[in-house]
Design an enzyme around this catalytic site. Structure first.
Site, PDB file in Angstrom:
ATOM      1  N   ASP A 206       0.593  -1.404  -0.029  1.00 26.12           N
ATOM      2  CA  ASP A 206      -0.326   0.363   0.452  1.00 26.12           C
ATOM      3  C   ASP A 206       0.903   0.935   0.522  1.00 26.12           C
ATOM      4  OD1 ASP A 206       0.637  -0.514   2.711  1.00 26.12           O
ATOM      5  OD2 ASP A 206      -0.767   0.101   3.001  1.00 26.12           O
ATOM      6  N   ASP A 466      -1.790  -3.207   5.962  1.00 30.32           N
ATOM      7  CA  ASP A 466      -2.313  -3.015   7.601  1.00 30.32           C
ATOM      8  C   ASP A 466      -3.376  -3.020   7.401  1.00 30.32           C
ATOM      9  OD1 ASP A 466      -2.258  -0.400   6.171  1.00 30.32           O
ATOM     10  OD2 ASP A 466      -1.298   0.555   7.755  1.00 30.32           O
ATOM     11  N   ASP A 470      -7.108  -5.076   3.766  1.00 26.88           N
ATOM     12  CA  ASP A 470      -5.673  -5.812   2.647  1.00 26.88           C
ATOM     13  C   ASP A 470      -6.454  -7.576   3.451  1.00 26.88           C
ATOM     14  OD1 ASP A 470      -4.891  -3.184   1.743  1.00 26.88           O
ATOM     15  OD2 ASP A 470      -3.684  -2.803   3.733  1.00 26.88           O
ATOM     16  N   ASN A 534      30.866 -41.068  -1.348  1.00 21.96           N
ATOM     17  CA  ASN A 534      31.877 -41.723  -0.745  1.00 21.96           C
ATOM     18  C   ASN A 534      30.668 -43.569  -0.374  1.00 21.96           C
ATOM     19  OD1 ASN A 534      33.286 -40.224   0.265  1.00 21.96           O
ATOM     20  ND2 ASN A 534      32.953 -40.306   2.698  1.00 21.96           N
ATOM     21  N   ASN A 559      29.751 -40.439   9.420  1.00 26.54           N
ATOM     22  CA  ASN A 559      28.458 -40.304   8.283  1.00 26.54           C
ATOM     23  C   ASN A 559      27.964 -39.293  10.203  1.00 26.54           C
ATOM     24  OD1 ASN A 559      26.655 -40.061   6.656  1.00 26.54           O
ATOM     25  ND2 ASN A 559      24.991 -39.998   8.013  1.00 26.54           N
ATOM     26  N   ASP A 563      28.431 -34.786  10.081  1.00 24.59           N
ATOM     27  CA  ASP A 563      27.057 -34.388  10.086  1.00 24.59           C
ATOM     28  C   ASP A 563      27.323 -33.373  10.771  1.00 24.59           C
ATOM     29  OD1 ASP A 563      25.661 -35.023   7.479  1.00 24.59           O
ATOM     30  OD2 ASP A 563      24.677 -36.608   8.978  1.00 24.59           O
TER      31      ASP A 563
END
Length: 696
Positions: A206, A466, A470, A534, A559, A563
């Site tokens: 707006d 607002d 809207d 891998n 792993n 990770d």
């Protein structure tokens, strides 16, 4: 609310039993209350009933409404007092069966985009792991290896090929981003909306308070004929307000900005509320775009006064002189906001309906000014730099919006009015909306239709608003943005709330959203490609070699360590060029990267295999130890090449957290030891070559 005979605005926590609350359009019920009077009240009770549709309620005197639930969707007559209850008399003070929540109007029950995209990555990985597990298991059985050993190795490969921490990394990234956005005065109601914020490439906003200061001031009255004075015209404007005349000058609570500016002007000082009696009122709504009152002065005949958008009021008036339109155009060209006032006698009438708004005589125009923000031009330029196209949807006249855009240096791609939107088909409007910059005199339904068609054109659309008008567009947008000072219904419909109504704050939020997305993609690319490479190497080696290239426990430990180090990615730095354009999930690119980069990483594994077998003549335990260390080191350190398109370290430095975590993982992987019974399965740096079965 009304307390001690005075209308005032208070915090909801300050309400006490006996206060009389005045509800308005878009309000959320603040307490357990009892209605005293209503007129055409429409409540959204979905939080209580599970039904997304508003329900028409006559709400007789004495009816209760519970707090936080019903939302006022339509209300004729601003004064609807309700009294607060407390203690055991409260409806929420007794057990109550609440039906499950269902999405409100415009919302669908579709999954959020981030989890859905993560699922698109994980499902193929799981499917590929399942197939690879089956093939490896069969191959090892054909090689006459022990059943349990073959099964454990195959399962370890399946686990290793999957980016298990993707949900954790995404959640960590979003949580980190939420804290960063809060520091930038951006509050996120749903975590997944952060990625949508960074994904946005079209912003529909707006005008008032966003591009302008939002402080509307009354600058003058323009009578349409010599028979009407400036003071008389201003008085008519004051009469055609929804507030109580006797309280309006003491408090602007509950008034719209234009009415508040009228009552705060110096011309309102001589107004005597005791001279006038208001008999009936038709509130402003976004379809009619006007307010009408039936008023009587000092016991005289009744009179109908209408105030609203000039185009709509003039359509109800008798013919006017050409000078009137010229006067109106002059004000629009100057960027002023203009409200028309018209009147007619209403002798013998005690109430009015919209059908009575006819045969009016134009009294004149009330002129207001809302100046452009000093920093709005810089904010628009910043959004343009980020690749976001800004469009303006306003209820103001098209010339006023064009004037504001011109003063801010915005190059307009064209203007569409509400009348233009109505005559265009969806296909025509979709094409026109992509090109247009300004949508003027548009209704809430038209805003929602424009947002929907812009989304269908392929863009990620954000809407910033607002007001009550809207709410529908906020529901329809990919990302609904409101502000802390917005109406309750607008904040309820929004996904993100800005603590300042400033496009500069929004631009910072967009950059933070893109930083989060970029870090998420780093892990996705790293995890899928490295894991695939891998596990492809391990699977190939298990068939070629006479022993397992890595034990199941080693695969899982590898792993886990890898990770764990990647959990620092959400706090990593992001190159500036990655923030300058919206980034979208590209599943096809992720798959291509996995199948290209994965085999490349396998080449380094095969080189390690050749080195261990033909140069060092490594026995199985030494082979596994050497590959374990090489694997954890290359997997971890390659992130510094994947995380940037620049030269690593020299032109793009990683965050201290990522650097420390990566080096720590490599150090931890290199220091693993066997120590007989405690970790014999690791077979790394084993000191019992003669007795350990892994050396045989």
């Amino acid at each position: 609310m009304l307390r001690d005979g005075t209308t005032q605005e208070v915090d909801v926590t300050a309400l006490v039993p006996g206060d009389v609350v005045h509800l308005s359009l878009g309000a959320i019920i603040p307490a357990d209350i009892r209605l005293l009077s209503t007129k055409n009240l429409l409540c959204d009770e979905s939080i209580l009933t599970g039904s997304p549709a508003g329900r028409q309620r006559s709400r007789p005197r004495g009816t209760r409404i519970v707090p936080g639930g019903p939302r006022i969707l339509r209300l004729h007559g601003n004064r609807h007092p309700v009294r607060r209850l407390h203690g055991r008399r409260r409806s929420h003070g007794r057990p109550r069966r609440i039906r499950p929540y269902r999405p409100g109007p415009g919302r669908t029950a579709t999954p959020d985009r981030v989890p859905a995209r993560a699922e698109e990555v994980l499902v193929p990985a799981f499917a590929g792991g399942y197939r690879l597990t089956t093939l490896i298991f069969i191959a090892n059985l054909l090689l006459q290896r022990p059943l349990i050993e073959s099964l454990l190795f195959s399962l370890a490969i399946a686990v290793g090929i999957t980016p298990q921490l993707l949900p954790a990394v995404v959640s960590t990234s979003l949580a980190t981003g939420t804290r960063q956005l809060a520091r930038r005065k951006v509050l996120v109601k749903r975590l997944v909306c952060i990625e949508d914020l960074g994904d946005m490439d079209i912003l529909v906003t707006d005008k008032t308070g966003t591009l302008t200061e939002g402080r509307i001031s009354f600058i003058g009255a323009l009578p349409a004929s010599p028979d009407v004075s400036d003071a008389e015209l201003l008085t008519l404007g004051l009469l055609a307000t929804e507030t109580d005349y006797s309280e309006a000058k003491q408090s602007t609570a509950g008034q719209n900005p234009l009415d508040a500016a009228l009552w705060e002007s110096s011309g309102a000082a001589p107004f005597d509320p005791t001279r006038f009696e208001r008999l009936d009122l038709i509130d402003f709504d976004h379809q009619r775009r006007r307010t009408s009152v039936l008023v009587r002065e000092a016991g005289g005949p009744a009179r109908l006064v209408t105030k609203g958008a000039p185009e709509d009021v003039l359509a109800l008036c008798r013919p006017t002189s050409p000078n009137v339109q010229a006067m109106l155009d002059e004000q629009f060209d100057a960027g002023s906001r203009v409200v028309a006032v018209a009147t007619r006698p209403a002798t013998g009438m005690s109430n009015i309906t919209p059908a009575d708004e006819r045969d009016l005589v134009l009294a004149g125009f009330l002129v207001f000014l809302d100046r452009p923000k000093a920093n709005a031009g810089a904010s628009l330029e910043q959004l343009a730099t980020l690749g976001i196209s800004v469009k303006i949807a306003t209820g103001d006249n098209a010339k006023v919006a064009e004037k504001v855009c011109s003063e801010l240096g915005v190059i307009s791609g064209g203007t569409l009015t509400g009348a233009d939107v109505d005559v265009l088909s969806d296909t025509e409007l979709a094409a026109a909306a992509r090109e247009a910059t300004i949508f003027a005199r548009v209704s809430p339904e038209q805003k929602a239709r424009i947002i929907t068609l812009l989304r269908q054109s392929g863009g990620a659309v954000g809407f910033m608003g607002d007001g009550v008008n809207d709410a529908l567009a906020l529901h329809k947008a990919d990302i609904g943005i409101s502000v802390d000072s917005a109406t309750d219904v607008a904040k309820d419909a929004a996904d993100i709330v800005l603590l300042e109504k400033d496009l500069g704050v929004l631009a910072e939020g967009v950059m933070e959203g893109r930083r989060i997305f970029a870090n998420t993609i780093k892990y996705v690319l790293m995890g899928t490609s490295s894991n695939f490479g891998n596990m492809f190497s391990a699977a190939t080696a298990s068939v070629v070699l006479s022993f397992l290239p890595m034990l199941p426990g080693q695969i899982l430990l590898n792993n886990l360590l890898y990770d764990s180090g990647q959990l620092a990615i959400p706090g990593d730095r992001v190159d500036k060029e990655q923030l300058l354009a919206p980034s979208h999930w590209n599943i096809a690119f992720i798959r291509r990267f996995m199948f290209l980069f994965g085999p490349i990483s396998s080449l380094f594994d095969f080189a390690t295999f050749a080195l261990m077998l033909f140069v060092f003549n490594a026995v199985p335990g030494e082979f596994r130890a050497g590959w374990f260390i090489e694997s954890i080191a290359t997997q971890t350190l390659i992130i510094f090449a994947i995380r940037t398109r620049r030269v690593p370290f020299l032109r793009s430095r990683p965050s201290a957290g990522l650097l420390t975590a990566s080096l720590g993982v490599v150090a931890a992987g290199s220091s693993c030891r066997c120590h007989h019974w405690r970790a014999c399965w690791a077979s790394i740096h084993c000191r019992c070559r003669s007795s350990c079965r892994y050396w045989e």
